[in-house]
Scaffold this active site. Structure first.
Site, PDB file in Angstrom:
ATOM      1  N   GLY A 157       7.067   7.472   5.989  1.00 20.69           N
ATOM      2  CA  GLY A 157       6.266   8.107   4.949  1.00 20.69           C
ATOM      3  C   GLY A 157       6.965   9.327   4.512  1.00 20.69           C
ATOM      4  O   GLY A 157       6.240  10.117   3.593  1.00 20.69           O
ATOM      5  N   ASP A 215       4.160  -4.457  -7.671  1.00 19.76           N
ATOM      6  CA  ASP A 215       3.547  -3.354  -7.006  1.00 19.76           C
ATOM      7  C   ASP A 215       4.068  -2.300  -7.622  1.00 19.76           C
ATOM      8  O   ASP A 215       3.556  -1.066  -7.566  1.00 19.76           O
ATOM      9  CB  ASP A 215       3.750  -3.356  -5.257  1.00 19.76           C
ATOM     10  CG  ASP A 215       5.274  -3.638  -5.109  1.00 19.76           C
ATOM     11  OD1 ASP A 215       5.779  -4.808  -5.294  1.00 19.76           O
ATOM     12  OD2 ASP A 215       5.982  -2.522  -4.628  1.00 19.76           O
ATOM     13  N   LYS A 233       4.183  12.334  -2.856  1.00 24.07           N
ATOM     14  CA  LYS A 233       5.190  11.339  -2.452  1.00 24.07           C
ATOM     15  C   LYS A 233       6.171  11.976  -1.599  1.00 24.07           C
ATOM     16  O   LYS A 233       6.902  12.951  -1.648  1.00 24.07           O
ATOM     17  CB  LYS A 233       5.732  10.775  -3.678  1.00 24.07           C
ATOM     18  CG  LYS A 233       6.394   9.392  -3.597  1.00 24.07           C
ATOM     19  CD  LYS A 233       6.893   8.785  -4.895  1.00 24.07           C
ATOM     20  CE  LYS A 233       7.650   7.678  -4.691  1.00 24.07           C
ATOM     21  NZ  LYS A 233       8.441   7.059  -5.838  1.00 24.07           N
ATOM     22  N   ARG A 235      -2.006  -0.670  -9.669  1.00 27.89           N
ATOM     23  CA  ARG A 235      -0.839  -1.551 -10.100  1.00 27.89           C
ATOM     24  C   ARG A 235      -1.268  -2.947 -10.105  1.00 27.89           C
ATOM     25  O   ARG A 235      -2.522  -3.467  -9.527  1.00 27.89           O
ATOM     26  CB  ARG A 235       0.142  -1.349  -8.949  1.00 27.89           C
ATOM     27  CG  ARG A 235       0.656   0.033  -8.634  1.00 27.89           C
ATOM     28  CD  ARG A 235       0.827   0.310  -7.121  1.00 27.89           C
ATOM     29  NE  ARG A 235       1.095   1.487  -6.849  1.00 27.89           N
ATOM     30  CZ  ARG A 235       2.328   2.006  -6.908  1.00 27.89           C
ATOM     31  NH1 ARG A 235       3.288   1.448  -6.947  1.00 27.89           N
ATOM     32  NH2 ARG A 235       2.286   3.436  -6.731  1.00 27.89           N
ATOM     33  N   GLY A 274       0.771  -1.454   0.000  1.00 30.13           N
ATOM     34  CA  GLY A 274       0.025  -0.015  -0.058  1.00 30.13           C
ATOM     35  C   GLY A 274       1.007   1.359  -0.194  1.00 30.13           C
ATOM     36  O   GLY A 274       2.129   1.040   0.203  1.00 30.13           O
ATOM     37  N   ASP A 312       7.253   4.321 -10.241  1.00 32.44           N
ATOM     38  CA  ASP A 312       8.188   4.307  -9.049  1.00 32.44           C
ATOM     39  C   ASP A 312       9.705   4.101  -9.422  1.00 32.44           C
ATOM     40  O   ASP A 312      10.217   3.164  -9.474  1.00 32.44           O
ATOM     41  CB  ASP A 312       7.618   2.800  -8.308  1.00 32.44           C
ATOM     42  CG  ASP A 312       6.546   3.169  -7.505  1.00 32.44           C
ATOM     43  OD1 ASP A 312       6.064   4.128  -7.533  1.00 32.44           O
ATOM     44  OD2 ASP A 312       5.966   2.039  -6.585  1.00 32.44           O
TER      45      ASP A 312
HETATM   46  P1  AMP Z   1       8.786   0.772  -3.419  1.00 32.10           P
HETATM   47  O1  AMP Z   1      10.180   0.827  -2.919  1.00 32.10           O
HETATM   48  O2  AMP Z   1       8.568   2.369  -3.867  1.00 32.10           O
HETATM   49  O3  AMP Z   1       8.455  -0.198  -4.357  1.00 32.10           O
HETATM   50  O4  AMP Z   1       8.029   0.707  -2.175  1.00 32.10           O
HETATM   51  C1  AMP Z   1       7.795  -0.584  -1.482  1.00 32.10           C
HETATM   52  C2  AMP Z   1       6.822  -0.513  -0.210  1.00 32.10           C
HETATM   53  O5  AMP Z   1       7.246   0.241   0.743  1.00 32.10           O
HETATM   54  C3  AMP Z   1       5.555   0.496  -0.666  1.00 32.10           C
HETATM   55  O6  AMP Z   1       4.467   0.033   0.059  1.00 32.10           O
HETATM   56  C4  AMP Z   1       5.977   1.673  -0.031  1.00 32.10           C
HETATM   57  O7  AMP Z   1       4.718   2.352   0.169  1.00 32.10           O
HETATM   58  C5  AMP Z   1       6.743   1.391   1.052  1.00 32.10           C
HETATM   59  N1  AMP Z   1       7.887   2.223   1.310  1.00 32.10           N
HETATM   60  C6  AMP Z   1       8.805   2.452   1.141  1.00 32.10           C
HETATM   61  N2  AMP Z   1       9.510   3.515   1.766  1.00 32.10           N
HETATM   62  C7  AMP Z   1       8.657   4.042   2.721  1.00 32.10           C
HETATM   63  C8  AMP Z   1       8.837   5.210   3.771  1.00 32.10           C
HETATM   64  N3  AMP Z   1       9.752   5.712   3.727  1.00 32.10           N
HETATM   65  N4  AMP Z   1       7.663   5.094   4.574  1.00 32.10           N
HETATM   66  C9  AMP Z   1       6.660   4.353   4.666  1.00 32.10           C
HETATM   67  N5  AMP Z   1       6.502   3.205   3.622  1.00 32.10           N
HETATM   68  C10 AMP Z   1       7.454   3.141   2.601  1.00 32.10           C
HETATM   69 MG    MG Z   2       6.793   0.973  -5.239  1.00 31.02          MG
END
Ligand code: AMP
Ligand code: MG
Length: 486
Positions: free
Chosen positions: A122, A248, A109, A179, A86, A258
């Site tokens: 976040g 995802d 973001k 996605r 998510g 992404d």
């Molecule tokens: P990604 O690396 O963009 O594919 O992210 C994988 C998952 O990790 C997704 O669900 C993102 O929302 C979550 N995520 C990545 N970085 C953070 C962060 N700094 N804080 C919270 N969730 C994160």
């Molecule tokens: Mg991602």
């Protein structure tokens, strides 16, 4: 400020997201704003000051009509299923409908935690935010389907990663953020009804022409496979390595999404990997078509309950669609390579293409420059190609074969050279340039970043003043590693 939001996902898909709010930034400062994109979206910022834009695009102030929410999704990460991912660091503000009728998500973001943040903060650091801004704008200029970047705002807060970095928020624009992992989430936790509802929504929003087909969910699978084949072919054609092709990170719209540890390769090598977290090379340059196949098999699985609900026989057709992906991809890819080689009418056999990539690999040729050098050869100038090769005749047998095909074309060599220059970029965001620009930006000097951004926004437009942006990294640069780090 009012964006005339029209929030179809919020209004019709309750249960598929969690309402969320942005954290308050301590001192938002506008770093970048994409006025051309705002205009294309029909977002009228009028005479808003930079301070106002910084407040809006950091999440400090919600524009009128926003329904901020975080989307639920799951996903296979490096081959392993994570049932609960998510939007952990992203906040969908709402949807805008552009003057031409196209609908887009406006998403922050890095604007703070959401119900899906798990242990994450976040937040996002300035480096990865600027990297995504640059990469996505370069991809758009290269003609590759992609999410876009509308704004980057420094928050004034520190974000702790391996070290502390200045924080920032990116405003991402996507034709949607749905996605493959979104389908997986609802297939895994809720079953057929939810998958049907999501599929119907995607069809209404992205592919309304499929609504009247015999089995719209099967037609959706077919359409998404087609779009993903085109997307990955585009990536291969410019030497792009996404780096984290987890399910995802695969948008059903067919847009590149992404931007994490992605990068462009200089020297051609099919095994090129830049991402520090991809130790086994799962997402190496040359493996991207196989991973596309694997990801589409996961998409088919998630869609099966919906496909089956309309027609049990559809399941067999879905299997066939998945099994045909390698062939389908090859057809799209070969057509793209033919255009890069200036073979507009003549369809060479696959061996011309296979032997090209073998020769580029054997000779360590700079991928981006090579195709421009071929066009120069058609203009009677061989110096550029010679400079790229270890010895002057290193690729002589392949060049001779290619010439035979060129001679069968109706257009003259000069005309073909011009057509090739229209599809083969001079400038891509090369690693050493990106690193230098981001390093300066983190230290407060945006000038190198702005210059690089301007260059990559004109990828086909060769200018003598930009000569330094056209070549590979100097020998002392590297080995290059990229990090997720947002
Ligand atoms: P990604 O690396 O963009 O594919 O992210 C994988 C998952 O990790 C997704 O669900 C993102 O929302 C979550 N995520 C990545 N970085 C953070 C962060 N700094 N804080 C919270 N969730 C994160
Ligand atoms: Mg991602």
């Amino acid at each position: 400020m009012d964006f005339a939001f029209d929030n179809s996902f919020h209004d019709s898909m309750e249960g598929f997201y969690a309402p969320a709010e942005a954290a308050k930034p301590s001192a938002p400062k506008l770093l970048l704003f994409n006025h051309d994109l705002a205009q294309r979206l029909g977002i009228d910022v009028g005479c808003a000051s930079d301070e106002q834009l910084a407040r809006i695009f950091s999440g400090e102030e919600m524009p009128g009509g926003a329904n901020p929410l975080a989307l639920a999704y799951a996903g296979h990460q490096f081959g392993h299923f994570s049932p609960q991912l998510g939007d952990g660091r992203a906040l969908l503000l709402g949807e805008v409908v552009a003057p031409d009728g196209a609908r887009f998500d406006v998403q922050l973001k890095g604007s703070g935690p959401t119900p899906f943040s798990r242990n994450g903060d976040g937040k996002a650091a300035i480096g990865p935010v600027l990297r995504e801004y640059l990469m996505s704008e370069a991809m758009a200029a290269l003609g590759v389907p992609t999410t876009r970047s509308l704004a980057a705002v420094a928050t004034g807060d520190r974000v702790q990663r391996e070290q502390a970095h200045p924080g920032a928020v990116l405003t991402r624009i996507a034709s949607s953020h749905i996605r493959v992992g979104t389908f997986q989430f609802f297939a895994a936790h809720f079953g057929a009804d939810h998958v049907v509802q999501l599929s119907d929504y995607v069809i209404r929003r992205h592919f309304p022409d499929l609504a009247d087909t015999a089995n719209p969910h099967l037609a959706l699978l077919n359409r998404v496979i087609g779009l993903q084949c085109e997307l990955v072919a585009c990536w291969l054609g410019i030497g792009f390595i996404h780096g984290v092709m987890n399910t995802d990170n695969v948008a059903v719209s067919g847009e590149t999404i992404d931007y994490g540890p992605c990068a462009f390769m200089d020297r051609f090598s099919v095994n090129t990997v830049f991402s520090s977290i991809d130790a086994n090379g799962r997402y190496a340059y040359g493996r991207q078509p196989q991973i596309l196949h694997w990801n589409m098999a996961r998409f088919a699985e998630a869609l099966l309950p919906a496909i089956h609900a309309v027609d049990p026989d559809g399941v067999e057709t879905a299997k066939d669609l998945v099994n045909e992906i390698p062939e389908r991809f090859r057809a799209v890819w070969h057509q793209l390579v033919r255009a890069k080689l200036g073979l507009l009418e003549d369809a060479p056999d696959a061996s011309l293409i296979d032997s090209l990539f073998a020769a580029l690999e054997d000779n360590g040729v700079d991928f981006t420059s090579f195709f421009r050098a071929l066009a120069m050869l058609l203009r009677g100038e061989g110096a550029m190609l010679e400079k790229l090769l270890p010895t002057p005749d290193a690729m002589a047998p392949w060049i001779a074969l290619w010439w035979e095909h060129i001679e069968r074309e109706a257009l003259s060599p000069l005309e073909i050279a011009d057509a090739m220059d229209g599809v083969n970029p001079v400038y891509v965001p090369r690693n050493h340039l990106v690193e230098a620009a981001l390093g300066a930006a983190e230290g407060g000097d945006m000038a190198p970043f702005l210059e690089l951004l301007e260059v990559v926004r004109h990828p086909y437009d060769e200018r003598p003043v930009w000569a330094l942006f056209a070549g590979p990294a100097p020998a002392e640069f590297g080995p290059y590693k990229t990090f997720c780090g947002t």
